[in-house]
Design a protein around this motif. Structure first.
Motif, PDB file in Angstrom:
ATOM      1  N   TYR A  14       0.818  -1.206   0.000  1.00  0.00           N
ATOM      2  CA  TYR A  14       0.000   0.000   0.000  1.00  0.00           C
ATOM      3  C   TYR A  14       0.861   1.271   0.000  1.00  0.00           C
ATOM      4  CZ  TYR A  14      -3.866  -3.137   1.231  1.00  0.00           C
ATOM      5  OH  TYR A  14      -4.805  -4.140   1.239  1.00  0.00           O
ATOM      6  N   GLY A  15       2.126   1.123   0.349  1.00  0.00           N
ATOM      7  CA  GLY A  15       3.043   2.251   0.355  1.00  0.00           C
ATOM      8  C   GLY A  15       3.216   2.901  -1.003  1.00  0.00           C
ATOM      9  N   LEU A  16       2.795   2.232  -2.066  1.00  0.00           N
ATOM     10  CA  LEU A  16       2.841   2.851  -3.388  1.00  0.00           C
ATOM     11  C   LEU A  16       1.993   4.120  -3.432  1.00  0.00           C
ATOM     12  CD1 LEU A  16       2.578  -0.371  -5.589  1.00  0.00           C
ATOM     13  CD2 LEU A  16       4.566   1.139  -5.431  1.00  0.00           C
ATOM     14  N   ALA A  17       0.991   4.204  -2.575  1.00  0.00           N
ATOM     15  CA  ALA A  17       0.147   5.408  -2.531  1.00  0.00           C
ATOM     16  C   ALA A  17       0.963   6.645  -2.169  1.00  0.00           C
ATOM     17  CB  ALA A  17      -0.990   5.219  -1.526  1.00  0.00           C
ATOM     18  N   HIS A  18       2.057   6.466  -1.426  1.00  0.00           N
ATOM     19  CA  HIS A  18       2.905   7.604  -1.069  1.00  0.00           C
ATOM     20  C   HIS A  18       3.460   8.294  -2.317  1.00  0.00           C
ATOM     21  CE1 HIS A  18       2.620   6.715   3.118  1.00  0.00           C
ATOM     22  NE2 HIS A  18       3.406   5.658   3.101  1.00  0.00           N
ATOM     23  N   ILE A  19       3.724   7.513  -3.356  1.00  0.00           N
ATOM     24  CA  ILE A  19       4.259   8.091  -4.592  1.00  0.00           C
ATOM     25  C   ILE A  19       3.257   9.076  -5.176  1.00  0.00           C
ATOM     26  CG2 ILE A  19       5.053   7.571  -6.938  1.00  0.00           C
ATOM     27  CD1 ILE A  19       5.951   4.809  -5.872  1.00  0.00           C
ATOM     28  N   GLY A  20       1.977   8.688  -5.197  1.00  0.00           N
ATOM     29  CA  GLY A  20       0.939   9.567  -5.714  1.00  0.00           C
ATOM     30  C   GLY A  20       0.798  10.838  -4.900  1.00  0.00           C
ATOM     31  N   VAL A  21       0.908  10.726  -3.577  1.00  0.00           N
ATOM     32  CA  VAL A  21       0.836  11.903  -2.717  1.00  0.00           C
ATOM     33  C   VAL A  21       1.971  12.871  -3.059  1.00  0.00           C
ATOM     34  CG1 VAL A  21       1.072  12.734  -0.342  1.00  0.00           C
ATOM     35  CG2 VAL A  21      -0.342  10.725  -0.818  1.00  0.00           C
ATOM     36  N   LEU A  22       3.186  12.351  -3.159  1.00  0.00           N
ATOM     37  CA  LEU A  22       4.339  13.210  -3.444  1.00  0.00           C
ATOM     38  C   LEU A  22       4.262  13.818  -4.840  1.00  0.00           C
ATOM     39  CD1 LEU A  22       7.175  11.142  -1.748  1.00  0.00           C
ATOM     40  CD2 LEU A  22       6.599  13.517  -1.238  1.00  0.00           C
ATOM     41  N   GLU A  23       3.709  13.082  -5.796  1.00  0.00           N
ATOM     42  CA  GLU A  23       3.557  13.623  -7.142  1.00  0.00           C
ATOM     43  C   GLU A  23       2.703  14.890  -7.128  1.00  0.00           C
ATOM     44  OE1 GLU A  23       1.955  10.553  -9.589  1.00  0.00           O
ATOM     45  OE2 GLU A  23       3.888   9.581  -9.910  1.00  0.00           O
ATOM     46  N   VAL A  24       1.595  14.848  -6.417  1.00  0.00           N
ATOM     47  CA  VAL A  24       0.701  16.006  -6.350  1.00  0.00           C
ATOM     48  C   VAL A  24       1.386  17.164  -5.626  1.00  0.00           C
ATOM     49  CG1 VAL A  24      -1.466  16.869  -5.381  1.00  0.00           C
ATOM     50  CG2 VAL A  24      -1.394  14.629  -6.491  1.00  0.00           C
ATOM     51  N   LEU A  25       2.056  16.876  -4.542  1.00  0.00           N
ATOM     52  CA  LEU A  25       2.727  17.933  -3.790  1.00  0.00           C
ATOM     53  C   LEU A  25       3.801  18.607  -4.633  1.00  0.00           C
ATOM     54  CD1 LEU A  25       3.108  16.221  -0.287  1.00  0.00           C
ATOM     55  CD2 LEU A  25       1.367  17.854  -1.022  1.00  0.00           C
ATOM     56  N   GLU A  26       4.587  17.816  -5.338  1.00  0.00           N
ATOM     57  CA  GLU A  26       5.624  18.389  -6.196  1.00  0.00           C
ATOM     58  C   GLU A  26       5.006  19.250  -7.292  1.00  0.00           C
ATOM     59  OE1 GLU A  26       8.286  15.553  -7.871  1.00  0.00           O
ATOM     60  OE2 GLU A  26       9.558  15.468  -6.084  1.00  0.00           O
ATOM     61  N   LEU A 252      -3.737  12.414   6.074  1.00  0.00           N
ATOM     62  CA  LEU A 252      -4.183  11.975   4.758  1.00  0.00           C
ATOM     63  C   LEU A 252      -4.375  10.465   4.785  1.00  0.00           C
ATOM     64  CD1 LEU A 252      -1.809  14.023   2.387  1.00  0.00           C
ATOM     65  CD2 LEU A 252      -3.961  14.709   3.460  1.00  0.00           C
ATOM     66  N   GLU A 253      -5.526  10.002   4.279  1.00  0.00           N
ATOM     67  CA  GLU A 253      -5.835   8.570   4.293  1.00  0.00           C
ATOM     68  C   GLU A 253      -6.231   8.112   2.884  1.00  0.00           C
ATOM     69  OE1 GLU A 253      -7.577   7.738   8.712  1.00  0.00           O
ATOM     70  OE2 GLU A 253      -8.890   8.875   7.382  1.00  0.00           O
ATOM     71  N   PRO A 254      -5.253   7.768   2.061  1.00  0.00           N
ATOM     72  CA  PRO A 254      -5.569   7.286   0.716  1.00  0.00           C
ATOM     73  C   PRO A 254      -6.486   6.067   0.769  1.00  0.00           C
ATOM     74  CG  PRO A 254      -3.223   7.731   0.923  1.00  0.00           C
ATOM     75  CD  PRO A 254      -3.799   7.835   2.303  1.00  0.00           C
ATOM     76  N   ASP A 255      -7.395   5.974  -0.198  1.00  0.00           N
ATOM     77  CA  ASP A 255      -8.348   4.864  -0.245  1.00  0.00           C
ATOM     78  C   ASP A 255      -7.675   3.617  -0.813  1.00  0.00           C
ATOM     79  OD1 ASP A 255     -10.504   3.187  -0.364  1.00  0.00           O
ATOM     80  OD2 ASP A 255     -11.400   4.139  -2.134  1.00  0.00           O
ATOM     81  N   VAL A 256      -6.896   2.953   0.048  1.00  0.00           N
ATOM     82  CA  VAL A 256      -6.243   1.715  -0.370  1.00  0.00           C
ATOM     83  C   VAL A 256      -7.161   0.515  -0.164  1.00  0.00           C
ATOM     84  CG1 VAL A 256      -3.946   2.631   0.107  1.00  0.00           C
ATOM     85  CG2 VAL A 256      -5.176   1.405   1.913  1.00  0.00           C
ATOM     86  N   VAL A 257      -8.261   0.728   0.552  1.00  0.00           N
ATOM     87  CA  VAL A 257      -9.169  -0.374   0.877  1.00  0.00           C
ATOM     88  C   VAL A 257      -9.808  -0.963  -0.373  1.00  0.00           C
ATOM     89  CG1 VAL A 257     -11.246  -1.017   2.158  1.00  0.00           C
ATOM     90  CG2 VAL A 257      -9.645   0.632   3.135  1.00  0.00           C
ATOM     91  N   SER A 258     -10.096  -0.107  -1.353  1.00  0.00           N
ATOM     92  CA  SER A 258     -10.789  -0.571  -2.556  1.00  0.00           C
ATOM     93  C   SER A 258      -9.891  -1.394  -3.462  1.00  0.00           C
ATOM     94  CB  SER A 258     -11.332   0.626  -3.341  1.00  0.00           C
ATOM     95  OG  SER A 258     -10.289   1.501  -3.728  1.00  0.00           O
ATOM     96  N   VAL A 259      -8.573  -1.370  -3.225  1.00  0.00           N
ATOM     97  CA  VAL A 259      -7.640  -2.162  -4.038  1.00  0.00           C
ATOM     98  C   VAL A 259      -7.421  -3.485  -3.323  1.00  0.00           C
ATOM     99  CG1 VAL A 259      -5.401  -2.201  -5.193  1.00  0.00           C
ATOM    100  CG2 VAL A 259      -6.546  -0.021  -4.781  1.00  0.00           C
ATOM    101  N   THR A 260      -8.182  -4.488  -3.711  1.00  0.00           N
ATOM    102  CA  THR A 260      -8.171  -5.763  -2.998  1.00  0.00           C
ATOM    103  C   THR A 260      -7.748  -6.899  -3.922  1.00  0.00           C
ATOM    104  OG1 THR A 260     -10.513  -6.134  -3.526  1.00  0.00           O
ATOM    105  CG2 THR A 260      -9.997  -5.009  -1.446  1.00  0.00           C
ATOM    106  N   GLY A 261      -7.597  -8.076  -3.320  1.00  0.00           N
ATOM    107  CA  GLY A 261      -7.277  -9.265  -4.091  1.00  0.00           C
ATOM    108  C   GLY A 261      -5.805  -9.361  -4.439  1.00  0.00           C
TER     109      GLY A 261
END
Length: 291
Positions: A14-26, A252-261
């Motif tokens: 789920y740590g991949l979501a951090h990349i998306g957060v940093l992309e927006v901030l940059e 910040l709480e990225p919606d990682v819950v919907s990425v399942t399986g």
């Protein structure tokens, strides 16, 4: 602008979501003044703070998560051996291949080479102390001793790859990292989203990226690794929530819950996208906080 810091929490893939957060901030010019990370957050924070661009972090992280050789080469084949080895007792995955990958990407960078103040957390199994790898330690001996009394030890002389390797070591999954006199495991054991360290390094405002929402939803573990990881997440969840409420200005709480399986490259992109969406929704609040 007010000095602010970003704390990236643990959460495995789920740590991949951090990349998306940093992309927006940059993209919006909202670059944190200090950064801290635990476990998967330590991986992203360590690479980013050492100057690795986000496109490369995304590619290389995907290669790590979806390259079976990373795990097959290090998981001890216990079914073919009656010998109980140190690896079998300590954990299923050695971790040296991930450490060498981080070392290659950072060019062998040490903590002192990071471009902004950086803190990466781990926990010493023998003493129970939180061991923080950082290029910005406490400013005085008195403060160092005060924090040590509260169970925090600071290490400044290490490679970023060594710090990341220690921080990702989920108990039972990874063999603990031996460093100096310490036997180190995942920082999430005591500090899943290191907002305290962001403030200690001088941030007036602390933004925590919490990936733990998945722990609050039913899941069916399918193998030993998922059983261990799920148990770890459940055990640390309530403490993490209380800690964030105490120290974070914004969560910040990225919606990682919907990425399942079963995780696939397409789902990995969905996790990065979840980070982007979350950061974009929070931009207004973040701008008000830091301006």
């Amino acid at each position: 602008m007010r000095k602010w810091g970003l704390a990236l929490g643990g959460g495995g893939i789920y740590g991949l979501a951090h990349i998306g957060v940093l992309e927006v901030l940059e993209r919006c010019g909202l670059v944190p003044d200090v950064i801290a990370g635990t476990s998967a957050g330590a991986l992203v924070a360590g690479l980013w703070a050492s100057g690795v661009d986000l496109t490369r972090i995304e590619k290389e992280s995907g290669d790590v998560f979806f390259n079976d050789d990373i795990y097959d080469a290090e998981i001890k084949p216990l079914s073919r051996s009656l010998e109980i080895t140190q690896m079998a007792i300590g954990g299923l995955v050695g971790g040296s291949l991930i450490e060498s990958t981080v070392d290659r990407l950072t060019g062998g960078a040490s903590l002192c080479d990071a471009r902004i103040p950086l803190a990466i957390t781990s926990v010493d199994l023998e003493t129970g102390f939180l061991v923080v790898f950082t290029n910005d330690p406490p400013k005085s001996n008195a403060m160092t001793e005060c924090l040590r009394a509260r169970g925090r030890i600071y290490v400044t002389d290490a490679k970023i790859s060594e710090a990341v390797r220690a921080s990702i070591s989920i108990p039972g999954v990874f063999v603990p990292k031996k460093f100096a006199e310490f036997t180190l495991v995942d920082g999430g054991v005591k500090d899943m989203v290191p907002v305290f360290e962001v403030r200690r390094m001088g941030a007036e405002e602390a933004v925590g990226v919490d990936l733990g929402l998945h722990a609050e939803h039913p899941q069916k573990p399918t193998n030993l690794l998922s059983v261990l990881s799920r148990s770890f997440s459940l055990a640390t969840r309530e403490t993490t929530k209380r800690y964030l409420q105490e120290h974070a200005t914004l969560i910040l709480e990225p919606d990682v819950v919907s990425v399942t399986g079963f995780m696939t490259p397409a789902k990995a992109k969905s996790l990065i996208s979840a980070g982007r969406v979350c950061a974009e929704k929070a931009l207004g609040r973040l701008c008000r906080i830091v301006s």
